[in-house]
Write an enzyme that holds these catalytic residues in place. Structure first.
Site, PDB file in Angstrom:
ATOM      1  N   GLN A 119       0.862  -1.178   0.000  1.00  0.00           N
ATOM      2  CA  GLN A 119       0.000   0.000   0.000  1.00  0.00           C
ATOM      3  C   GLN A 119       0.898   1.228   0.000  1.00  0.00           C
ATOM      4  O   GLN A 119       1.777   1.351   0.847  1.00  0.00           O
ATOM      5  CB  GLN A 119      -0.921   0.001   1.225  1.00  0.00           C
ATOM      6  CG  GLN A 119      -1.915  -1.140   1.234  1.00  0.00           C
ATOM      7  CD  GLN A 119      -2.994  -0.988   0.170  1.00  0.00           C
ATOM      8  OE1 GLN A 119      -3.085  -0.004  -0.540  1.00  0.00           O
ATOM      9  NE2 GLN A 119      -3.820  -2.003   0.066  1.00  0.00           N
ATOM     10  N   ASN A 132       0.850  -7.877   5.142  1.00  0.00           N
ATOM     11  CA  ASN A 132       0.436  -6.598   5.723  1.00  0.00           C
ATOM     12  C   ASN A 132      -0.564  -6.778   6.869  1.00  0.00           C
ATOM     13  O   ASN A 132      -0.456  -6.110   7.896  1.00  0.00           O
ATOM     14  CB  ASN A 132      -0.160  -5.710   4.623  1.00  0.00           C
ATOM     15  CG  ASN A 132      -0.409  -4.287   5.066  1.00  0.00           C
ATOM     16  OD1 ASN A 132       0.472  -3.609   5.568  1.00  0.00           O
ATOM     17  ND2 ASN A 132      -1.633  -3.827   4.871  1.00  0.00           N
ATOM     18  N   GLU A 176      -1.571 -16.445  -0.972  1.00  0.00           N
ATOM     19  CA  GLU A 176      -1.347 -15.405  -1.978  1.00  0.00           C
ATOM     20  C   GLU A 176      -0.933 -16.059  -3.292  1.00  0.00           C
ATOM     21  O   GLU A 176      -0.261 -17.095  -3.274  1.00  0.00           O
ATOM     22  CB  GLU A 176      -0.233 -14.468  -1.464  1.00  0.00           C
ATOM     23  CG  GLU A 176       0.358 -13.523  -2.454  1.00  0.00           C
ATOM     24  CD  GLU A 176      -0.647 -12.534  -3.025  1.00  0.00           C
ATOM     25  OE1 GLU A 176      -0.624 -12.327  -4.240  1.00  0.00           O
ATOM     26  OE2 GLU A 176      -1.450 -11.969  -2.257  1.00  0.00           O
ATOM     27  N   CYS A 195     -10.887  -2.725  -2.575  1.00  0.00           N
ATOM     28  CA  CYS A 195     -10.568  -1.490  -3.288  1.00  0.00           C
ATOM     29  C   CYS A 195     -11.557  -1.249  -4.422  1.00  0.00           C
ATOM     30  O   CYS A 195     -11.374  -0.335  -5.221  1.00  0.00           O
ATOM     31  CB  CYS A 195      -9.135  -1.532  -3.823  1.00  0.00           C
ATOM     32  SG  CYS A 195      -8.836  -2.877  -4.981  1.00  0.00           S
TER      33      CYS A 195
END
Length: 194
Positions: A26, A60, A76, A150
């Site tokens: 980010q 994160n 991931e 997002c």
């Protein structure tokens, strides 16, 4: 020549991350810190709990969760991000976290981590959302899901799946302005098993 290592810290979580300029993080560190704090407050990981963090990137959210939960599994699609997440976990002295590489838009039937049960789930997908992986939610049995998005349209679609197909209730949702002067926001939604 290798690119230099960069770093950022989550001050309230006591975590430092190292990453390369080519790896996703980010970019608004101040909002990211606030977002991690908000997610931790809403997810509320606790000792004795097992948490699944999907689309975990370099950890994160995974690493702060690992400081409070008994066991955390981060998944991931990028093998480079998973490698970095493992390095960051080790550098922060966190031994109760494991990371796996998996394309979360594909079938997960033979992945060992996908056969376990979890108390809580964190979803932080790309703009495409998490639609394909949501079919596994009943198997995991989590009573609480926090979804960081997002893209409000894919969050709305996936919220519909969680509520109408899997029996969760949307408890609350909010937005954080990750990129001021643009239309882009980060949304955080809390779902609990009805």
């Amino acid at each position: 020549m290798h690119p230099p290592m960069l770093s950022y810290s989550l001050l309230n979580q006591g975590i430092e991350f190292r990453f390369k300029p080519t790896e996703f993080t980010q970019v608004n560190i101040d909002i990211n810190r606030k977002m991690v704090d908000r997610v931790m407050a809403v997810l509320d990981p606790a000792p004795g709990e097992s948490v699944l963090d999907l689309f975990c990137g370099i950890g994160n959210f995974t690493l702060p969760i690992a400081k409070r939960a008994s066991r955390v599994v981060g998944v991931e699609g990028s093998s480079e991000s998973v490698k970095r997440a493992r390095q960051n976990a080790e550098a922060n002295g966190l031994g109760n976290v494991e990371f796996h590489v998996a394309d979360l838009s594909q079938a997960l039937n033979d992945a060992e981590w996908a056969t376990r049960r979890y108390d809580k789930i964190l979803l932080d997908p790309s703009r495409a959302g998490a639609e394909e992986v949501l079919s596994y939610v009943p198997r995991w049995g989590a009573r609480r899901i926090v979804y960081v998005s997002c893209n409000p349209s894919t969050l709305a679609r996936d919220a519909g799946i969680l509520v109408h197909q899997h029996g969760y209730r949307l408890i609350r949702a909010g937005v954080m302005d990750m990129f001021p002067q643009t239309a882009h926001v980060e949304s955080i939604a809390l779902f609990e098993k009805a």
